[in-house]
Scaffold this motif. Structure first.
Motif, short mmCIF file in Angstrom:
data_model
loop_
_atom_site.label_atom_id
_atom_site.label_comp_id
_atom_site.label_asym_id
_atom_site.label_seq_id
_atom_site.Cartn_x
_atom_site.Cartn_y
_atom_site.Cartn_z
N ALA A 125 36.69 36.48 28.47
CA ALA A 125 36.88 37.60 28.19
C ALA A 125 38.43 37.46 27.31
O ALA A 125 38.68 38.28 26.41
N HIS A 126 39.10 36.42 27.43
CA HIS A 126 40.20 36.18 26.97
C HIS A 126 40.60 34.92 26.39
O HIS A 126 41.45 33.99 26.60
N PRO A 127 39.44 34.59 25.31
CA PRO A 127 39.90 33.30 24.68
C PRO A 127 41.16 32.91 24.05
O PRO A 127 41.66 31.81 23.87
N GLY A 128 41.77 34.14 23.57
CA GLY A 128 43.17 33.86 22.87
C GLY A 128 44.14 33.31 23.77
O GLY A 128 44.79 32.46 23.38
N THR A 129 44.12 33.73 24.85
CA THR A 129 45.01 33.32 25.85
C THR A 129 45.08 32.03 26.56
O THR A 129 45.86 31.33 26.78
N VAL A 130 43.53 31.69 26.59
CA VAL A 130 43.26 30.26 27.09
C VAL A 130 43.57 29.28 25.87
O VAL A 130 44.03 28.24 26.23
N GLN A 131 43.37 29.80 24.75
CA GLN A 131 43.74 28.81 23.34
C GLN A 131 45.20 28.68 23.75
O GLN A 131 45.60 27.14 23.37
N VAL A 176 22.87 21.53 39.38
CA VAL A 176 24.27 21.74 38.79
C VAL A 176 24.35 21.57 37.50
O VAL A 176 23.82 20.79 36.88
N ASP A 177 24.80 22.76 36.77
CA ASP A 177 24.93 22.57 35.40
C ASP A 177 26.26 22.27 35.01
O ASP A 177 27.22 23.13 34.91
N LEU A 178 26.47 21.06 34.45
CA LEU A 178 27.74 20.56 34.01
C LEU A 178 28.43 21.17 33.09
O LEU A 178 29.67 21.49 32.90
N THR A 179 27.44 21.74 32.09
CA THR A 179 28.08 22.28 30.80
C THR A 179 29.01 23.54 31.16
O THR A 179 29.58 24.04 30.40
N LYS A 180 28.69 24.20 32.55
CA LYS A 180 29.44 25.27 32.92
C LYS A 180 30.51 25.09 33.70
O LYS A 180 31.22 26.08 34.14
N THR A 181 30.93 23.82 33.81
CA THR A 181 32.06 23.27 34.63
C THR A 181 33.19 23.33 34.06
O THR A 181 34.41 22.81 34.43
N TYR A 182 33.19 22.83 32.66
CA TYR A 182 33.94 22.42 31.58
C TYR A 182 33.79 22.85 30.44
O TYR A 182 32.62 23.03 30.08
N THR A 183 34.88 23.14 29.47
CA THR A 183 34.60 23.27 28.28
C THR A 183 35.58 22.38 27.30
O THR A 183 36.77 22.36 27.74
N THR A 184 35.36 21.98 26.10
CA THR A 184 36.15 21.12 25.41
C THR A 184 36.61 22.10 24.00
O THR A 184 37.13 21.68 23.11
N ASP A 185 36.10 23.35 24.01
CA ASP A 185 36.23 24.18 22.88
C ASP A 185 37.63 24.34 22.43
O ASP A 185 38.05 24.45 21.54
N PHE A 186 38.44 24.59 23.56
CA PHE A 186 39.92 24.81 23.14
C PHE A 186 40.77 23.64 23.04
O PHE A 186 41.64 23.63 22.06
N THR A 187 40.68 22.60 23.73
CA THR A 187 41.34 21.36 23.47
C THR A 187 41.16 20.70 22.17
O THR A 187 41.95 20.06 21.50
N THR A 188 39.84 20.91 21.66
CA THR A 188 39.44 20.09 20.38
C THR A 188 40.12 21.12 19.51
O THR A 188 40.43 20.35 18.19
N LYS A 189 40.12 22.20 19.44
CA LYS A 189 41.08 23.17 18.30
C LYS A 189 42.36 22.65 18.40
O LYS A 189 42.87 22.73 17.39
N VAL A 190 42.97 22.22 19.36
CA VAL A 190 44.39 21.76 19.38
C VAL A 190 44.40 20.60 18.72
O VAL A 190 45.22 20.32 17.75
N ALA A 191 43.44 19.69 18.86
CA ALA A 191 43.31 18.08 18.10
C ALA A 191 43.29 18.30 16.76
O ALA A 191 43.77 17.53 15.86
N ARG A 192 42.77 19.43 16.34
CA ARG A 192 42.33 19.58 15.03
C ARG A 192 43.55 20.38 13.92
O ARG A 192 43.66 20.46 12.84
#
Length: 350
Positions: free
Chosen positions: A245-251, A333-349
């Motif tokens: 719901a709040h991707p901007g805040t998470v980023q 268990v679906d590990l893909t739902k336990t973490y995301t790299t979407d936000f941190t990889t955007k920081v790296a770029r």
């Protein structure tokens, strides 16, 4: 910004709410709601003064939250398990705690996701008393082993390490020893024979000469030797609904935390200690001791905030062997739902 150390009674109340939520498979609204990305964020930390959770307070002290236009209320619980219950109960927006809680909670019908992975090793050490007669994990049988609290990551790891050495949970006594002064006192007065803790507690024990390190999981080599691979631990995790719901805040949170990880990797323990509250050093034996504790552990932090995928698999493998909530459910268990790299990889770029 407030600093909150909740009482035992309050923690019990939070736990009771969390139990009822999990039992009913309900989803409570997060502390921040609404369609727009909020600028006020509340984060519970499983011990603000623990070096493993250093990025939380340091990010605020360096002004990186403010740079992102965020007002972050950091609250503290002595145990990661208690911090987890606050999130499940909808009392806070996020938690700085161990990643393994996200897996445990998924088996209970909750979707919790790590959005910034501070470290790919636990940062924990197993310390034994000088007169405990413990030379290896094979000697843990019949001993009193200290953890921060039942259901905490120190509890999970203790069960795994003891089980790996052939000791079932009824072959030793688990003692809630907390951290800091309570842990040190328990080790010194015989309340525990050994226990799992972090810096600055480990550094204080080393300097006092009242115990020795049996297993050191502050490094990749030590973690691989103890756990058979990396074990992503210290992280910032949030309810999946909040993240969606709040991707901007998470980023913005990711931007701030990753900048702090870079600071940690490029500064000495003394320089970092100088940024932290004075009472952290005072409660850790003084500034030199606190700085030494940071130096001993700061290598655990990565510089990108990105999860190690193989490490996440190893966490699931470890939990599936002893955690009653995960045992027998690893395949679901679906590990893909336990973490995301979407936000941190955007920081790296950026």
């Amino acid at each position: 910004m407030s600093r909150t150390i909740r009482s035992t009674a309050a923690a019990a109340a939070v736990a009771a709410v969390a139990v009822s939520v999990l039992a009913g498979c309900q989803t409570l609204p997060s502390a921040s709601s609404g369609g727009e990305d909020p600028t006020n964020v509340s984060i519970m930390v499983g011990g603000l003064d623990k070096v493993i959770y250093l990025p939380a307070e340091l990010t605020d002290r360096l002004g990186y939250f403010k740079e992102q236009g965020l007002t972050v209320d950091l609250q503290s619980q002595p145990s990661g398990a208690n911090a987890e219950t606050a999130l499940v109960a909808g009392q806070v927006d996020g938690v700085v705690g161990f990643y393994d809680h996200t897996i445990d909670l998924q088996t209970k019908g909750k979707c919790i996701r790590s959005v910034v992975q501070f470290a790919n090793v636990p940062g924990e050490v197993e310390i034994v008393g000088n007169n405990a007669g413990i030379g290896s994990t094979a000697d843990l049988t019949g001993k009193k082993l200290g953890i921060t609290s039942p259901g905490s990551s120190t509890d999970f790891l203790t069960q795994y390490l003891a089980g790996k050495a052939g000791a079932t949970t009824d072959a030793y006594t688990t003692v809630t020893a907390g951290a800091g002064a309570t842990f040190i006192a328990a080790l010194e007065n015989g309340g525990i024979d050994a226990g799992m803790t972090t810096d600055p507690t480990a550094q204080q024990i080393k300097e006092k000469g009242t115990g020795k390190i049996l297993l050191d999981m502050r490094t990749e080599d030590g973690t691989r030797a103890a756990l058979g691979g990396l074990y992503p631990a210290s992280s910032m995790y949030m309810d999946c609904s909040y993240v969606d719901a709040h991707p901007g805040t998470v980023q913005k949170l990711a931007n701030a935390f990753v900048k702090t990880l870079g600071y940690i990797n490029s500064h000495s323990g003394a320089e970092i200690a100088a940024q932290m509250p004075a009472d952290y050093a005072a409660g850790s034996g003084g500034v030199p001791s606190y700085a030494a504790a940071i130096d001993a552990s700061k290598g655990m932090f990565n510089s990108t905030g990105v999860m190690d995928a193989e490490g996440a698999k190893n966490v699931l493998q470890v939990l599936s062997q002893f955690n009653p909530n995960v045992k027998g459910k690893a395949d679901s268990v679906d590990l893909t739902k336990t973490y995301t790299t979407d936000f941190t990889t955007k920081v790296a770029r950026s």
